[in-house]
Design an enzyme around this catalytic site. Structure first.
Site: not given
Length: 591
Positions: A82, A201
């Site tokens: 992704e 993240y």
């Protein structure tokens, strides 16, 4: 090596580094990080291609970025990638790599035009009750308490998160929410994984929080990652005369670490079954891909389960790293990541439809024609009530250039390989390809009486077990991963997901390419900035937007506050009335 941002550095070409004509390079592995390092060596380092040697133990390049049709087995995609529009090092590289499909354009051009013309978004993020839309409605469905737990993690110092697990910082307020379902299935996080990695993240992708529920933030390649990314890089490098050595297993790199100076002195390898040794000088640069997320991965077939092989093999990435790490403490601690494959494994499977019977059930969920050549599921569809925590996706078809036009390739993965299935009452790791397909067909709503025949005769499914696929998410502390270029190193660097670089996040194509770029720029002293990690974490607009999006659009002033807190907020709003601060808060719906 230094970081930069902006067009001044991005568009500049560096001068040829001093002394590069007298240097050579040996790159251990041929995954994305290794190939990126090779590209930067010849493009920006202007090293002669004949001086660059890629040492790969397998017969083909690519590492974890694979996509292959095995004879008498079928198509295999172990995983997918992704991408993000702010993968700065990745796009810096691919602007220079020519497309192998369209003459005169780059891989970046091709990718950019594709995702502009056919933007990604999902019409069904999750299902329940055998194919029914779970109606998540783009909501995170997280309480104020849960949102505050996420905010607290966001601001916690990295030093406080060493060796901490996600369950040390989140409770059921987060872990039972849609937010966590979206997050864990998209990034493959488990509850026991690293709280530090979770924080990194959140910070790294804070600008995409609003795109998490429907994947509108994502971009994908046209074909599988091997054909869309690896093959163009190989052709580009071959054009420079880079030397590829397949079937060469590097078992160790020896170092002299006396006196604070660290120099790689030799490479021990096995070629054609015979031991060899490459002696190194300071002018021989070594780029080491240490560890390996797809190490020990195995495939089965339609009628055979994939073996679960956990033993660390001599000559593999983990064994090599152990031997290297034993020579100096700055070379990391591999066993922090590979000590327990029960905490790092998951399984995938590639389903190849052979007739049209499965197609209506897919179309019912994704609400698109899967044969259109455009976005199909728009990212994974998670089966919320799956015991395997099954997710599946169909990217633009075909996924392989040679794929029959009337067939689809579906990628399926399960985070819990040790749990019995809901239809096939066996753990995923014990299932054949056919049985995994049966479990998937059950969850997309195929009538039970039709499931077995459809799985047997209407599809070919290849299972893949990856014991160490999320090893890099294990709780860690500083020093567990070696720096890309350790202190005192004169002729070597570490590459890939188990090398340490500032602020960026592992399990991304960007991280691999960034480590390759930083390694080359440091060892050759290239006078051009490496693009810094995108700075959304420092952009108040992105922070405000994420705060509101995380709470499903609710204003900060709508939070449940105590009497004293309400008074404080009221007085603060009076102070900023009529100012640019008030305008900004209104623009991003904070107040």
């Amino acid at each position: 090596m230094y970081y930069s941002s902006g067009n001044y550095e991005a568009f500049a070409r560096p001068l040829k580094p001093e002394g590069v004509d007298g240097k050579s390079a040996y790159i251990v592995g041929s995954g994305l990080a290794a190939l990126a390092a090779a590209c930067f060596l010849v493009r920006d380092g202007q090293m002669a291609g004949k001086h660059v040697h890629v040492l790969e133990k397998d017969p083909i390049p690519g590492g974890a970025c694979d996509g292959y049709q095995y004879e008498n087995v079928g198509y295999v995609m172990r995983g997918g990638r992704e991408m993000d529009n702010h993968f700065e090092c990745m796009w810096d590289l691919f602007r220079s790599v020519p497309s192998i499909e369209t003459e005169g354009v780059s891989v970046l051009d091709e990718y950019y035009w594709l995702n502009k013309e056919d933007p990604n978004y999902s019409l069904c993020r999750a299902t329940l009750n055998r194919g029914e839309d779970a109606n998540t409605e783009g909501k995170f469905d997280i309480s104020d308490k849960g949102a505050m737990e996420i905010m607290k993690l966001f601001f916690t110092a990295n030093e406080e998160l060493q060796d901490k697990r996600i369950t040390d910082v989140f409770d059921s307020e987060v872990l039972d929410s849609n937010f966590w379902m979206y997050w864990r299935t998209m990034f493959a996080f488990e509850n026991w994984h690293s709280a530090l990695e979770m924080k990194l993240y959140i910070q790294r992708f804070i600008h995409h929080i609003g795109g998490l529920p429907d994947f509108k933030a994502l971009r994908f390649t046209k074909y599988n990652q091997y054909e869309s990314m690896i093959l163009p890089m190989i052709k580009y490098l071959e054009g420079f005369g880079v030397q590829f050595h397949y079937g060469v297993k590097v078992v160790n790199v020896k170092f002299d670490c006396a006196g604070g100076k660290k120099q790689a002195t030799s490479i021990e390898l096995i070629r054609d079954g015979k031991e060899e040794n490459i002696d190194l000088t300071e002018n021989d640069l070594v780029f080491i891909t240490n560890g390996g997320c797809v190490e020990n991965s195995t495939i089965g077939d339609q009628n055979t389960p994939a073996d679960y092989q956990t033993a660390i093999k001599a000559g593999g990435g983990w064994d090599m790293w152990r031997k290297i790490a034993a020579q100096d403490k700055s070379f990391g601690r591999p066993d922090k990541f590979c000590y327990d494959p029960e905490q790092t494994n998951w399984m995938s499977a590639t389903v190849n439809t052979l007739d049209q019977r499965i197609v209506p059930y897919i179309q019912n969920i994704c609400k698109r024609d899967p044969f259109s050549g455009k976005v199909v599921t728009g990212g994974i569809v998670t089966v919320k009530d799956s015991s395997w925590l099954l997710s599946w996706t169909i990217n633009r078809q075909p996924q392989f250039r040679n794929q029959p036009k009337d067939q689809l390739l579906v990628w399926v993965y399960g985070l819990f390989s040790d749990k019995p299935g809901d239809y096939v009452k066996k753990p995923m790791r014990d299932c054949t390809g056919k049985e995994i397909c049966m479990e998937w067909l059950y969850h997309i709503g195929v009538p039970e009486k039709e499931i077995e025949d459809m799985a047997e005769n209407g599809a070919n499914t290849v299972p893949c077990m990856m014991p160490y696929i999320t090893a890099f998410f294990m709780p860690r502390a500083y020093g567990d991963r070696p720096d890309v270029v350790p202190q005192g190193a004169v002729n070597f660097a570490f590459l890939g997901q188990f090398a340490e670089t500032k602020r960026d996040t592992i399990f991304t194509t960007e991280y691999s390419i960034r480590t390759g770029m930083e390694a080359v720029y440091t060892l050759l002293n290239i006078d051009r900035g490496v693009p810094e990690v995108w700075g959304s974490v420092y952009d108040v607009r992105d922070l405000l937007n994420a705060t509101v999006q995380l709470r499903d659009g609710k204003k900060a002033t709508d939070m449940k506050l105590g009497f004293v807190e309400k008074i404080v907020v009221k007085e603060a709003l009076k102070k900023i009335a009529g100012t640019d601060i008030e305008k900004l808060l209104n623009e991003y719906h904070v107040i």
